[in-house]
Design an enzyme around this catalytic site. Sequence first.
Site, PDB file in Angstrom:
ATOM      1  N   ARG A 206      46.980  54.911  38.498  1.00 35.18           N
ATOM      2  CA  ARG A 206      47.549  53.601  38.890  1.00 35.18           C
ATOM      3  C   ARG A 206      46.410  52.643  39.223  1.00 35.18           C
ATOM      4  O   ARG A 206      46.451  51.468  38.895  1.00 35.18           O
ATOM      5  CB  ARG A 206      48.511  53.753  40.078  1.00 35.18           C
ATOM      6  CG  ARG A 206      48.925  52.399  40.650  1.00 35.18           C
ATOM      7  CD  ARG A 206      50.150  52.410  41.560  1.00 35.18           C
ATOM      8  NE  ARG A 206      50.282  53.550  42.425  1.00 35.18           N
ATOM      9  CZ  ARG A 206      49.566  53.767  43.548  1.00 35.18           C
ATOM     10  NH1 ARG A 206      48.655  52.888  43.936  1.00 35.18           N
ATOM     11  NH2 ARG A 206      49.766  54.842  44.269  1.00 35.18           N
TER      12      ARG A 206
ATOM     13  N   TYR B 277      58.532  29.299  29.339  1.00 34.14           N
ATOM     14  CA  TYR B 277      59.382  30.415  28.894  1.00 34.14           C
ATOM     15  C   TYR B 277      60.498  30.666  29.925  1.00 34.14           C
ATOM     16  O   TYR B 277      60.240  30.625  31.135  1.00 34.14           O
ATOM     17  CB  TYR B 277      58.494  31.646  28.689  1.00 34.14           C
ATOM     18  CG  TYR B 277      59.256  32.939  28.553  1.00 34.14           C
ATOM     19  CD1 TYR B 277      60.157  33.135  27.508  1.00 34.14           C
ATOM     20  CD2 TYR B 277      59.081  33.975  29.476  1.00 34.14           C
ATOM     21  CE1 TYR B 277      60.861  34.322  27.402  1.00 34.14           C
ATOM     22  CE2 TYR B 277      59.777  35.165  29.366  1.00 34.14           C
ATOM     23  CZ  TYR B 277      60.671  35.327  28.321  1.00 34.14           C
ATOM     24  OH  TYR B 277      61.372  36.495  28.213  1.00 34.14           O
TER      25      TYR B 277
ATOM     26  N   ASP C 218      49.017  30.318  30.474  1.00 38.49           N
ATOM     27  CA  ASP C 218      49.699  31.338  29.679  1.00 38.49           C
ATOM     28  C   ASP C 218      49.308  31.101  28.223  1.00 38.49           C
ATOM     29  O   ASP C 218      49.710  30.109  27.608  1.00 38.49           O
ATOM     30  CB  ASP C 218      51.222  31.223  29.882  1.00 38.49           C
ATOM     31  CG  ASP C 218      51.978  32.362  29.205  1.00 38.49           C
ATOM     32  OD1 ASP C 218      51.475  32.877  28.181  1.00 38.49           O
ATOM     33  OD2 ASP C 218      53.060  32.724  29.689  1.00 38.49           O
TER      34      ASP C 218
ATOM     35  N   LYS D  43      53.486  40.163  22.532  1.00 38.59           N
ATOM     36  CA  LYS D  43      53.585  39.284  21.361  1.00 38.59           C
ATOM     37  C   LYS D  43      52.402  39.493  20.410  1.00 38.59           C
ATOM     38  O   LYS D  43      52.252  40.547  19.838  1.00 38.59           O
ATOM     39  CB  LYS D  43      53.719  37.832  21.823  1.00 38.59           C
ATOM     40  CG  LYS D  43      54.810  37.609  22.872  1.00 38.59           C
ATOM     41  CD  LYS D  43      56.177  37.786  22.299  1.00 38.59           C
ATOM     42  CE  LYS D  43      57.305  37.897  23.304  1.00 38.59           C
ATOM     43  NZ  LYS D  43      57.067  37.868  24.722  1.00 38.59           N
TER      44      LYS D  43
HETATM   45  C1  LIG Z   1      54.957  32.481  26.869  1.00 35.77           C
HETATM   46  C2  LIG Z   1      55.498  33.754  27.448  1.00 35.77           C
HETATM   47  N1  LIG Z   1      55.044  34.177  28.647  1.00 35.77           N
HETATM   48  C3  LIG Z   1      55.501  35.317  29.213  1.00 35.77           C
HETATM   49  C4  LIG Z   1      56.483  36.067  28.602  1.00 35.77           C
HETATM   50  C5  LIG Z   1      56.998  37.310  29.273  1.00 35.77           C
HETATM   51  O1  LIG Z   1      56.457  38.432  28.644  1.00 35.77           O
HETATM   52  P1  LIG Z   1      57.161  39.892  28.629  1.00 35.77           P
HETATM   53  O2  LIG Z   1      58.388  39.791  27.807  1.00 35.77           O
HETATM   54  O3  LIG Z   1      56.103  40.757  28.034  1.00 35.77           O
HETATM   55  O4  LIG Z   1      57.453  40.248  30.044  1.00 35.77           O
HETATM   56  C6  LIG Z   1      56.971  35.680  27.350  1.00 35.77           C
HETATM   57  C7  LIG Z   1      58.017  36.470  26.668  1.00 35.77           C
HETATM   58  O5  LIG Z   1      58.613  36.040  25.707  1.00 35.77           O
HETATM   59  C8  LIG Z   1      56.467  34.481  26.766  1.00 35.77           C
HETATM   60  O6  LIG Z   1      56.909  34.039  25.587  1.00 35.77           O
END
Ligand SMILES: Cc1ncc(COP(=O)(O)O)c(C=O)c1O
Length: 290
Positions: free
Chosen positions: A50, A102, A174, A199
């Site tokens: 961990r 998001y 992000d 992604k």
């Molecule tokens: C821009 C963005 N940030 C964060 C996330 C969250 O990621 P996760 O689905 O891996 O938790 C997503 C998911 O689609 C996203 O598109």
Amino acid sequence: MSEGFAARTVAAANGVAQDAAFGAVIAPIHLSTTFKFPAFEQAGPYDYSRLGNPTRDALADTIAKLEGGARAVMVASGMAALDLALSSLRPGDLLVAPHDCYGGTHRLLSFRAARGHYRVAFVDQTDPDARAAALAEGPKVVLIETPSNPLMRVVDIRRITADAKAAGALAVVDNTFLSPALQQPIALGADLVVHSTTKFLNGHSDVIGGVVVAADKAVGEELAAWANTIGVTGSPLDAYLTLRGLRTLFVRVEQQQRNAAVLAAFLEAHPAVARVHYPGPATDPGHALA
Ligand SMILES: Cc1ncc(COP(=O)(O)O)c(C=O)c1O
């Protein structure tokens, strides 16, 4: 050697042939939860997975290099990465976030705010007046997501991070949608970069994962310690798969861009389509920044 070439080499080969035990070319999957102490009261580089794990570190090191950061922390999802990146916020602190972020991010921030963990202001970051008004409130963190999911709106990272810093706020970006193959927010002024590695970084739709990359090593170490404390660090198997996916990041992203451009042009010309949200064509408002 060009910078682009060096980044491609990092993606394809960072950590290859480093295995001290057997000379394995590919970084092994270390599933062990616990590691032997070389001697009584003498810990080796790892003791409990961990806290630290060699497979996870191989992935984190590669992503940190690609993003131009000092330290990366691999966690169990993109949401965990966002939550970790925002973990310095205290009750009463203000977070400025994009109004079109998001949906899961919007939910996380709204729920945290509703529980009094911090305050959040969702702002249209393409609007300079709205940005200035939000910064005048003295936020502790400014979150940027560009291009945004799903509207693909593009904002100027350099401008927003500079303004955020001038206002005394931490700038968190992000970078899920462009990946370090196309955008390195730390070079543009970001303090932290987050990814849903689910992604483009993994790219094979078989791992949910996330990462936080810190521009500053000490900040990265603090985040790593907090990730261990709250137990959100990612699994070694996920790290292995994500690193394997990352090896082809550049070729995938380049092909995906070509495909997206063809699709967008087709949709732009289609009589049944009213609006295409894609910053590629010159007609898109984000084009100049993309
Ligand atoms: C821009 C963005 N940030 C964060 C996330 C969250 O990621 P996760 O689905 O891996 O938790 C997503 C998911 O689609 C996203 O598109």
